[in-house]
Structures are given as C-alpha cells and as structure tokens.
Design a protein around this motif. Structure first.
Motif, PDB file in Angstrom:
ATOM      1  N   GLN A 162       0.829  -1.205   0.000  1.00  0.00           N
ATOM      2  CA  GLN A 162       0.000   0.000   0.000  1.00  0.00           C
ATOM      3  C   GLN A 162       0.866   1.259   0.000  1.00  0.00           C
ATOM      4  OE1 GLN A 162      -2.596  -0.416   3.362  1.00  0.00           O
ATOM      5  NE2 GLN A 162      -3.783  -2.074   2.440  1.00  0.00           N
ATOM      6  N   THR A 163       1.946   1.224   0.760  1.00  0.00           N
ATOM      7  CA  THR A 163       2.838   2.386   0.835  1.00  0.00           C
ATOM      8  C   THR A 163       3.447   2.673  -0.526  1.00  0.00           C
ATOM      9  OG1 THR A 163       3.369   1.860   3.134  1.00  0.00           O
ATOM     10  CG2 THR A 163       4.877   3.347   1.972  1.00  0.00           C
ATOM     11  N   GLN A 164       3.845   1.622  -1.243  1.00  0.00           N
ATOM     12  CA  GLN A 164       4.451   1.809  -2.550  1.00  0.00           C
ATOM     13  C   GLN A 164       3.432   2.239  -3.596  1.00  0.00           C
ATOM     14  OE1 GLN A 164       7.776   1.596  -3.630  1.00  0.00           O
ATOM     15  NE2 GLN A 164       8.125   1.717  -1.426  1.00  0.00           N
ATOM     16  N   ASP A 165       2.195   1.723  -3.487  1.00  0.00           N
ATOM     17  CA  ASP A 165       1.166   2.050  -4.472  1.00  0.00           C
ATOM     18  C   ASP A 165       0.785   3.526  -4.444  1.00  0.00           C
ATOM     19  OD1 ASP A 165       1.114  -0.522  -5.357  1.00  0.00           O
ATOM     20  OD2 ASP A 165      -0.600  -1.135  -4.122  1.00  0.00           O
ATOM     21  N   VAL A 216       9.574  -9.719  -4.176  1.00  0.00           N
ATOM     22  CA  VAL A 216      10.471  -8.684  -4.674  1.00  0.00           C
ATOM     23  C   VAL A 216      10.511  -8.728  -6.202  1.00  0.00           C
ATOM     24  CG1 VAL A 216      12.816  -7.761  -4.574  1.00  0.00           C
ATOM     25  CG2 VAL A 216      11.835  -8.881  -2.568  1.00  0.00           C
ATOM     26  N   GLY A 217      10.512  -9.947  -6.748  1.00  0.00           N
ATOM     27  CA  GLY A 217      10.493 -10.087  -8.203  1.00  0.00           C
ATOM     28  C   GLY A 217       9.237  -9.499  -8.819  1.00  0.00           C
ATOM     29  N   GLU A 218       8.094  -9.736  -8.170  1.00  0.00           N
ATOM     30  CA  GLU A 218       6.836  -9.177  -8.659  1.00  0.00           C
ATOM     31  C   GLU A 218       6.871  -7.653  -8.628  1.00  0.00           C
ATOM     32  OE1 GLU A 218       3.767 -10.817  -6.278  1.00  0.00           O
ATOM     33  OE2 GLU A 218       3.895 -12.821  -7.140  1.00  0.00           O
ATOM     34  N   LYS A 219       7.414  -7.102  -7.528  1.00  0.00           N
ATOM     35  CA  LYS A 219       7.486  -5.650  -7.398  1.00  0.00           C
ATOM     36  C   LYS A 219       8.410  -5.059  -8.457  1.00  0.00           C
ATOM     37  CE  LYS A 219       6.229  -1.878  -5.506  1.00  0.00           C
ATOM     38  NZ  LYS A 219       4.812  -1.462  -5.638  1.00  0.00           N
ATOM     39  N   THR A 365      12.755  -5.474   5.834  1.00  0.00           N
ATOM     40  CA  THR A 365      11.296  -5.494   5.693  1.00  0.00           C
ATOM     41  C   THR A 365      10.927  -5.374   4.219  1.00  0.00           C
ATOM     42  OG1 THR A 365      11.045  -3.093   5.837  1.00  0.00           O
ATOM     43  CG2 THR A 365      11.096  -4.330   7.915  1.00  0.00           C
ATOM     44  N   PHE A 366       9.698  -5.746   3.906  1.00  0.00           N
ATOM     45  CA  PHE A 366       9.261  -5.633   2.521  1.00  0.00           C
ATOM     46  C   PHE A 366       9.134  -4.172   2.094  1.00  0.00           C
ATOM     47  CE2 PHE A 366       8.029 -10.146   2.748  1.00  0.00           C
ATOM     48  CZ  PHE A 366       8.531 -10.560   1.514  1.00  0.00           C
ATOM     49  N   ALA A 367       8.852  -3.271   3.018  1.00  0.00           N
ATOM     50  CA  ALA A 367       8.815  -1.849   2.671  1.00  0.00           C
ATOM     51  C   ALA A 367      10.187  -1.395   2.177  1.00  0.00           C
ATOM     52  CB  ALA A 367       8.389  -1.032   3.890  1.00  0.00           C
ATOM     53  N   GLU A 368      11.248  -1.843   2.860  1.00  0.00           N
ATOM     54  CA  GLU A 368      12.611  -1.495   2.436  1.00  0.00           C
ATOM     55  C   GLU A 368      12.965  -2.165   1.117  1.00  0.00           C
ATOM     56  OE1 GLU A 368      14.159  -1.221   7.099  1.00  0.00           O
ATOM     57  OE2 GLU A 368      14.458  -3.045   5.904  1.00  0.00           O
ATOM     58  N   LEU A 369      12.535  -3.402   0.968  1.00  0.00           N
ATOM     59  CA  LEU A 369      12.821  -4.142  -0.261  1.00  0.00           C
ATOM     60  C   LEU A 369      12.117  -3.531  -1.460  1.00  0.00           C
ATOM     61  CD1 LEU A 369      12.460  -7.626   1.387  1.00  0.00           C
ATOM     62  CD2 LEU A 369      14.543  -6.836   0.267  1.00  0.00           C
ATOM     63  N   PHE A 370      10.877  -3.118  -1.273  1.00  0.00           N
ATOM     64  CA  PHE A 370      10.118  -2.534  -2.381  1.00  0.00           C
ATOM     65  C   PHE A 370      10.701  -1.188  -2.794  1.00  0.00           C
ATOM     66  CE2 PHE A 370       5.943  -4.997  -1.376  1.00  0.00           C
ATOM     67  CZ  PHE A 370       6.557  -6.170  -1.799  1.00  0.00           C
ATOM     68  N   ARG A 371      11.219  -0.420  -1.834  1.00  0.00           N
ATOM     69  CA  ARG A 371      11.890   0.835  -2.195  1.00  0.00           C
ATOM     70  C   ARG A 371      13.116   0.545  -3.066  1.00  0.00           C
ATOM     71  NH1 ARG A 371      11.625   1.964   3.651  1.00  0.00           N
ATOM     72  NH2 ARG A 371       9.586   2.932   4.059  1.00  0.00           N
ATOM     73  N   SER A 372      13.831  -0.489  -2.692  1.00  0.00           N
ATOM     74  CA  SER A 372      15.032  -0.847  -3.453  1.00  0.00           C
ATOM     75  C   SER A 372      14.669  -1.373  -4.839  1.00  0.00           C
ATOM     76  CB  SER A 372      15.847  -1.904  -2.693  1.00  0.00           C
ATOM     77  OG  SER A 372      16.266  -1.387  -1.444  1.00  0.00           O
ATOM     78  N   PHE A 376      16.057   0.202  -8.182  1.00  0.00           N
ATOM     79  CA  PHE A 376      16.727  -0.627  -9.183  1.00  0.00           C
ATOM     80  C   PHE A 376      16.056  -0.454 -10.542  1.00  0.00           C
ATOM     81  CE2 PHE A 376      17.454  -4.476 -11.613  1.00  0.00           C
ATOM     82  CZ  PHE A 376      18.807  -4.716 -11.414  1.00  0.00           C
ATOM     83  N   ALA A 377      14.710  -0.463 -10.568  1.00  0.00           N
ATOM     84  CA  ALA A 377      13.986  -0.274 -11.821  1.00  0.00           C
ATOM     85  C   ALA A 377      14.278   1.100 -12.412  1.00  0.00           C
ATOM     86  CB  ALA A 377      12.485  -0.445 -11.580  1.00  0.00           C
ATOM     87  N   ASP A 378      14.438   2.091 -11.554  1.00  0.00           N
ATOM     88  CA  ASP A 378      14.732   3.448 -12.000  1.00  0.00           C
ATOM     89  C   ASP A 378      16.046   3.493 -12.784  1.00  0.00           C
ATOM     90  OD1 ASP A 378      14.652   6.202 -12.296  1.00  0.00           O
ATOM     91  OD2 ASP A 378      15.517   6.582 -10.325  1.00  0.00           O
ATOM     92  N   VAL A 379      17.112   2.941 -12.195  1.00  0.00           N
ATOM     93  CA  VAL A 379      18.413   3.004 -12.874  1.00  0.00           C
ATOM     94  C   VAL A 379      18.485   2.007 -14.028  1.00  0.00           C
ATOM     95  CG1 VAL A 379      19.565   3.798 -10.778  1.00  0.00           C
ATOM     96  CG2 VAL A 379      19.511   1.361 -11.284  1.00  0.00           C
ATOM     97  N   PHE A 380      17.784   0.866 -13.889  1.00  0.00           N
ATOM     98  CA  PHE A 380      17.800  -0.105 -14.986  1.00  0.00           C
ATOM     99  C   PHE A 380      17.121   0.483 -16.215  1.00  0.00           C
ATOM    100  CE2 PHE A 380      16.165  -3.518 -17.586  1.00  0.00           C
ATOM    101  CZ  PHE A 380      17.232  -4.406 -17.651  1.00  0.00           C
ATOM    102  N   SER A 381      16.004   1.192 -16.021  1.00  0.00           N
ATOM    103  CA  SER A 381      15.315   1.793 -17.169  1.00  0.00           C
ATOM    104  C   SER A 381      16.209   2.824 -17.850  1.00  0.00           C
ATOM    105  CB  SER A 381      13.995   2.425 -16.724  1.00  0.00           C
ATOM    106  OG  SER A 381      14.220   3.471 -15.795  1.00  0.00           O
TER     107      SER A 381
END
Length: 399
Positions: A162-165, A216-219, A365-372, A376-381
């Motif tokens: 929810q926090t990431q969404d 994490v893969g899904e995120k 935590t998953f909140a920390e993992l989802f931020r990462s 990662f998606a930001d720099v990969f793109s």
C-alpha cells in the motif's frame, strides 16, 4: 587348427582365433548397446550433457589444456612463463587425484574449514563498507527445513504494498510496445525475511512457501512496466521441484536453468535475465538510509567460471555505478564467485545480459525491499533506454 597341404607348403589356418575374435566383437557391441541404454535411461539430472561436461572441465586448470595443445604444437607453450614451460606431471596428477593444488594452500584449507570457500570470491567493485568479512553469502539448510510450513505476517506485506502504491509515476515517454524484454526468476525461491515471518527469529529458518523473495520479483516487474519496460516473472517453486525429483539444494541452478532456457525458446524478445536472491547477512550490512528513508541494499554477483563472464560483469558494473550516482550507498558492490561451495556460473553463460542480484538480507522489511526494487527499476530503465538508443539502427539517408 586345420592344415592345408601342398606338395611343398603347409599353411596353418587359425580357426579357433577367428572364432574368439568374432565373439569379442559381438560382446563389445552388446556392452556398447547396454552402456548407451543405461546412459539414456538415467534421470535427466544425472545424464551427461554439455553443461555437466563443462562443469567437469571447469575443475581442470587452464594450464593443463595449454599443455595438451603443446604436445602437438610447441608454439602454444610460449604462452606460459619460462619457468613453467616444463610439465610437472607429479603435481598435475596429485591435483587431479585429490583436488588439492600444491601451489595454493587455500585448496587444502578450503575443504577443511567451514566457510573458508567464501574467500574464493573476489570483490571486483567494493560498495560502501564492503570487504571480505561481509561479502554476500547464502545459507543452505537441509531441504526439509526449507520446506517446513511457517506462519507469515500478511499485514507486513500488505502495508508495504500500500505504501508503494501511493507513489504514482507519470506515463512513460517510451515503451517496449507490449514486448516482454526482461525475465525475472528466483533460483532459491523460498528465501524469505524474518520481519515477515511470525515467531521466527533464527536467520537459518528464514524461508517460506509464498511470502518470500518472489514478492520482490513481482514488485520489480511492476516498477519496470511503470517505466515502459515489459517484464515477466517466473515463480516456479524450485525447492519443491528439487524435492519432487530427488535432487539436492546444490542442484538448484540446474533446475532454474531449465526455466530460463524454456523462456528463451518461448519468447525471442527477452533480452535481460535477472535472478533475484536474498543475502544471509544481518541488518547492519544489508540496510542503508537515503534521505532519511531505509532501503535494503543490493549486491551484484558474477559467476567467475563462465568463460565470458566479462560481458556479465560489464552490465553489473554499469548498474552499480548508476545506483551509486542516484542512490549513494544502495549497492554493496560487484562480487565474482567461483570455486568450491558455489555454482560458479549462475546460468550467466546463457546470456551476456544475465545478472544475479541479492536484495537485502534476512532482517529487511518488505517496505525497504520494495523501495530498493523501485530504485533498481529506475536506474535499470535509464540503462536500458540508453542501450536501445546506442544499438538502434541509424536512419536511412535521404537521396
């Protein structure tokens, strides 16, 4: 023995010897047929294959192959230092028989001291605070421990989602037009995180059937698609497949390799292959704070036993530097792994654009993992679209 007589000559015809030779040929053919039948009837994981032969050849020193060529053409021996151009057969035979290299005492200590094989790894690029005492590693408990049922904290996961969404991104300026170009998978599917497991405090028990690293893969897939990059994630339960086929945890990469090869055949658009793992280190090594917010740190692992690992290294290096630029401290660096106690290739021989990324450790935590994952998606793109621009064919000149 029959004899043929002439007035002056006696010729002996060895009838018994011919019969023995004929029987040996028949027995040889039967034995060959039985051997081929036995090899083809073996379970897939035990059959000789190009990958298994490659694994076997990887244990031989490169110098030995140069010497073999040198037996036919002395020119090849010039590649060796003068003091080593003479073959030391006793040392070579000793190494082949015992897997101990007399020129490297670590080969003896590594088989006797638990964890010593970690030092076969090499830090190619060190991130902040990374040294040989805290390089990424993964614990491998018995398979039955990993497959044990544990209660997960769904609330912790839902809150992170929810926090990431809440963080919306503008529509991407460019897309892959529906093509899936990134393949995300997990060789150690059930690696999980202690904050998401109710009542579990032992890091060696941080495993779960569904609440695990696949989230994490899904995120990561979602974040890539927000940036116009089509991705697909494979969540095959590798550990369950290993148990089903009677294979060991050490054979996990052979199992995940099958999923990658199948995906490559089914979708020719795939360009990048990301194997996501979870490190076994504790929080102080796997967490960083950026602008007052905690992130799970990432680490890039490159297989040193892949003959063309430099190509995979180039991708990992570029991504590391991009992370350092936009998210200082997020990357723990780039580590090359090879030798005893590790796979050594990590399926990266299948593509120059294959990488293994450790996301966080057992305490994140998953909140920390989802931020990462978003970072990662930001720099990969950024890397992906720049690479597409470079590789795009030049427009045709107008006549």
């Amino acid at each position: 023995m029959k004899r043929w007589r002439s007035p002056n000559v006696v010729i002996a015809v060895p009838g018994a010897s011919l019969k023995k030779l004929f029987m040996l040929i028949i027995l040889g053919c039967m034995m060959m047929f039985m051997l081929v039948g036995a090899l083809t009837s073996l379970r897939p994981e035990y059959r000789p294959s190009s990958s298994s032969l490659n694994d076997m050849a990887a244990h031989f020193p490169e110098e030995m192959f140069i010497r073999l060529f040198g037996l036919e053409n002395r020119y090849f021996l010039q590649m060796l230092p003068k003091e080593r151009q003479q073959t030391n057969y006793s040392s070579l035979l000793f190494r082949l028989a015992t897997s101990i290299n007399p020129d490297d005492p670590r080969s003896l200590l590594g088989s006797e001291l638990p964890g010593f094989a970690l030092y076969d790894s090499k830090i190619l690029i060190a991130g902040e605070g990374t040294d040989y005492t805290n390089i990424p590693y993964e614990s491998a408990p018995p398979l039955e421990v990993m497959l044990a049922e544990r209660q997960a904290s769904v609330e912790e996961l839902e809150q992170a989602e929810q926090t990431q969404d809440e963080k919306a991104l503008p529509p991407p300026k460019q897309t892959t037009q529906g093509r899936k170009v990134v393949y995300i998978y997990h060789t150690h599917t059930r690696e999980s995180y202690l904050p998401a497991l109710k009542g579990v405090t032992d890091p060696n028990l941080a495993f779960h059937r569904s609440v695990n690293v696949t989230k994490v893969g899904e995120k990561l897939m979602e974040e890539l698609e927000k940036r116009g990059i089509g991705a697909q994630v494979n969540k095959t339960d590798i550990e369950a497949e290993l148990l089903k086929k009677g294979m060991t945890y050490a054979q996990a990469y052979h199992m995940s390799r099958q999923t990658v090869v199948a995906a490559m055949k089914q979708n020719r658009d795939l360009q990048y292959f990301v194997d996501i793992h979870r490190d076994a280190h504790r929080r102080k090594y796997t967490t960083t704070t950026i602008n007052g917010v905690d992130y799970a740190r990432v680490a890039f692992i490159v297989g040193g036993e892949n003959a063309e690992y430099e190509k995979n290294l180039q991708l990992a290096t570029e991504l590391h530097h991009l992370l350092q630029k936009k998210y200082p401290g997020l990357s723990r660096g780039v580590i090359k792994k090879q030798g005893a106690g590790t796979d050594g290739k990590f399926n990266q021989d299948l593509s120059r654009n294959a990488i293994l990324v450790e996301f966080g450790g057992v305490d994140n935590t998953f909140a920390e993992l989802f931020r990462s994952a978003a970072a990662f998606a930001d720099v990969f793109s950024e890397y992906y679209w720049q690479a597409e621009k470079v590789e795009a064919p030049a427009p045709a000149e107008k006549k």
